[in-house]
Design an enzyme around this catalytic site. Structure first.
Site, PDB file in Angstrom:
ATOM      1  N   ASP A   1      21.034 -32.998  48.631  1.00  0.00           N
ATOM      2  CA  ASP A   1      20.224 -34.019  49.297  1.00  0.00           C
ATOM      3  C   ASP A   1      19.941 -33.559  50.720  1.00  0.00           C
ATOM      4  OD1 ASP A   1      22.497 -34.528  50.773  1.00  0.00           O
ATOM      5  OD2 ASP A   1      22.868 -36.516  49.922  1.00  0.00           O
ATOM      6  N   ALA A   2      19.497 -34.477  51.567  1.00  0.00           N
ATOM      7  CA  ALA A   2      19.054 -34.074  52.908  1.00  0.00           C
ATOM      8  C   ALA A   2      20.219 -33.711  53.831  1.00  0.00           C
ATOM      9  CB  ALA A   2      18.215 -35.193  53.525  1.00  0.00           C
ATOM     10  N   GLY A   3      21.434 -34.062  53.468  1.00  0.00           N
ATOM     11  CA  GLY A   3      22.580 -33.734  54.319  1.00  0.00           C
ATOM     12  C   GLY A   3      23.110 -32.338  54.037  1.00  0.00           C
TER      13      GLY A   3
ATOM     14  N   ARG B   1      10.690 -23.648  60.340  1.00  0.00           N
ATOM     15  CA  ARG B   1      11.496 -24.009  59.163  1.00  0.00           C
ATOM     16  C   ARG B   1      10.691 -24.801  58.137  1.00  0.00           C
ATOM     17  NH1 ARG B   1      17.345 -22.881  58.688  1.00  0.00           N
ATOM     18  NH2 ARG B   1      17.574 -21.508  60.456  1.00  0.00           N
TER      19      ARG B   1
ATOM     20  N   HIS C   1      29.540 -25.014  45.865  1.00  0.00           N
ATOM     21  CA  HIS C   1      30.114 -24.917  47.208  1.00  0.00           C
ATOM     22  C   HIS C   1      31.618 -24.626  47.109  1.00  0.00           C
ATOM     23  CE1 HIS C   1      30.423 -25.723  51.502  1.00  0.00           C
ATOM     24  NE2 HIS C   1      31.535 -26.384  51.228  1.00  0.00           N
TER      25      HIS C   1
ATOM     26  N   ASN D   1      23.911 -27.397  43.793  1.00  0.00           N
ATOM     27  CA  ASN D   1      24.491 -26.340  44.624  1.00  0.00           C
ATOM     28  C   ASN D   1      25.956 -26.173  44.259  1.00  0.00           C
ATOM     29  OD1 ASN D   1      24.764 -24.549  46.972  1.00  0.00           O
ATOM     30  ND2 ASN D   1      25.919 -26.218  47.902  1.00  0.00           N
TER      31      ASN D   1
ATOM     32  N   ILE E   1      19.864 -24.225  54.627  1.00  0.00           N
ATOM     33  CA  ILE E   1      19.723 -25.665  54.405  1.00  0.00           C
ATOM     34  C   ILE E   1      18.314 -25.909  53.852  1.00  0.00           C
ATOM     35  CG2 ILE E   1      19.744 -27.948  55.496  1.00  0.00           C
ATOM     36  CD1 ILE E   1      22.413 -26.588  55.790  1.00  0.00           C
ATOM     37  N   LEU E   2      18.245 -26.674  52.771  1.00  0.00           N
ATOM     38  CA  LEU E   2      16.937 -26.993  52.192  1.00  0.00           C
ATOM     39  C   LEU E   2      16.379 -28.239  52.884  1.00  0.00           C
ATOM     40  CD1 LEU E   2      17.932 -26.273  48.504  1.00  0.00           C
ATOM     41  CD2 LEU E   2      16.273 -24.969  49.880  1.00  0.00           C
TER      42      LEU E   2
HETATM   43  C1  GAR Z   1      30.107 -18.771  46.717  1.00  0.00           C
HETATM   44  O1  GAR Z   1      31.452 -19.006  47.037  1.00  0.00           O
HETATM   45  C2  GAR Z   1      29.281 -20.001  47.032  1.00  0.00           C
HETATM   46  O2  GAR Z   1      29.904 -21.209  46.770  1.00  0.00           O
HETATM   47  C3  GAR Z   1      29.074 -19.820  48.509  1.00  0.00           C
HETATM   48  O3  GAR Z   1      28.754 -18.468  48.643  1.00  0.00           O
HETATM   49  C4  GAR Z   1      29.469 -17.730  47.643  1.00  0.00           C
HETATM   50  C5  GAR Z   1      28.481 -16.851  46.932  1.00  0.00           C
HETATM   51  O4  GAR Z   1      29.109 -15.792  46.268  1.00  0.00           O
HETATM   52  N1  GAR Z   1      28.058 -20.689  48.993  1.00  0.00           N
HETATM   53  C6  GAR Z   1      28.166 -21.357  50.125  1.00  0.00           C
HETATM   54  O5  GAR Z   1      29.101 -21.237  50.897  1.00  0.00           O
HETATM   55  C7  GAR Z   1      27.004 -22.271  50.427  1.00  0.00           C
HETATM   56  N2  GAR Z   1      27.307 -23.135  51.524  1.00  0.00           N
HETATM   57  P1  GAR Z   1      28.243 -14.702  45.481  1.00  0.00           P
HETATM   58  O6  GAR Z   1      27.153 -14.191  46.438  1.00  0.00           O
HETATM   59  O7  GAR Z   1      29.223 -13.647  45.099  1.00  0.00           O
HETATM   60  O8  GAR Z   1      27.646 -15.382  44.283  1.00  0.00           O
END
Ligand code: GAR
Length: 200
Positions: free
Chosen positions: A143-145, A67, A111, A109, A94-95
């Site tokens: 961030d790191a979390g 990783r 979410h 990001n 995860i970055l």
């Molecule tokens: C979005 O709902 C985004 O928030 C989620 O993936 C989807 C991407 O949709 N990301 C996560 O869940 C990250 N933890 P898309 O591929 O149609 O843009």
């Protein structure tokens, strides 16, 4: 304050409808705004084809067992584009520290929940299983979390009777697309500090 566009690298893993909204709403002329200069994925995926169709450079940094090495390669690939801001838009990895030591504070990001509720990879399924009546979407600094960074913007979405994970996620993604485009549309690059800080 500069009137140059904010240059973005977008990180993706899947379908890429958020990326499409970001690409489609790039200001075409005039001062300011934002411009996507590179799209990076952890695997071949439809989102990369969206980038290619839009004439934007697309790169894959395949996940590997180490990783740390993968994060370092990802950071190198992103750094080569000299972005002002990195946008994780449907990026399902995860970055780690090797990436964040270079880009923390400049990586955001989107979410699909109202953080701090329902962090992680299945935010929509987790919200539905819990039985919440309101969920939504969040843009936050990385961030790191896991989905713990400072919150920049949020929108609420009502859970409707009979919602499935798919129907709820589609309404959330609609809000996510509007939210990220609005946010990037008001991003401003400040170069007087020497580090090209982006504010919203
Ligand atoms: C979005 O709902 C985004 O928030 C989620 O993936 C989807 C991407 O949709 N990301 C996560 O869940 C990250 N933890 P898309 O591929 O149609 O843009």
């Amino acid at each position: 304050m500069s009137c140059q566009p904010v240059e973005l690298v977008v990180l993706v893993s899947g379908t890429g409808t958020l990326l499409q909204a970001i690409l489609d709403n790039q200001p075409t002329s005039g001062d300011g705004g934002y411009r996507v200069t590179l799209v990076v994925a952890d695997k071949e995926c439809p989102a990369l084809d969206r980038a290619r169709r839009a004439g934007v450079e697309a790169a894959v940094v395949e996940m590997e067992a180490d990783r740390g090495a993968w994060n370092a390669r990802l950071a190198e690939t992103v750094a080569a584009a000299h972005p002002d801001l990195v946008v994780s838009a449907g990026f399902m990895r995860i970055l780690g520290p090797e990436f964040l030591e270079r880009f923390q504070g400049r990586t955001i990001n989107t979410h699909p929940s109202l953080l701090p509720a329902f962090p992680g990879a299945d935010a929509v399924g987790d919200a539905l299983a819990y039985g919440v009546k309101v969920t939504g979407c969040t843009v936050h600094y990385v961030d790191a979390g896991v989905d713990t960074g400072e919150i920049i913007a949020q929108r609420a979405i009502a859970v409707e009777d009979g919602d499935t994970k798919e129907s709820l996620h589609e309404r959330i993604k609609q809000a996510e697309r509007e939210q990220i485009v609005a946010l990037l549309g008001r991003a401003q690059l400040h170069q007087e500090t020497g580090n090209g800080k982006v504010t919203f």
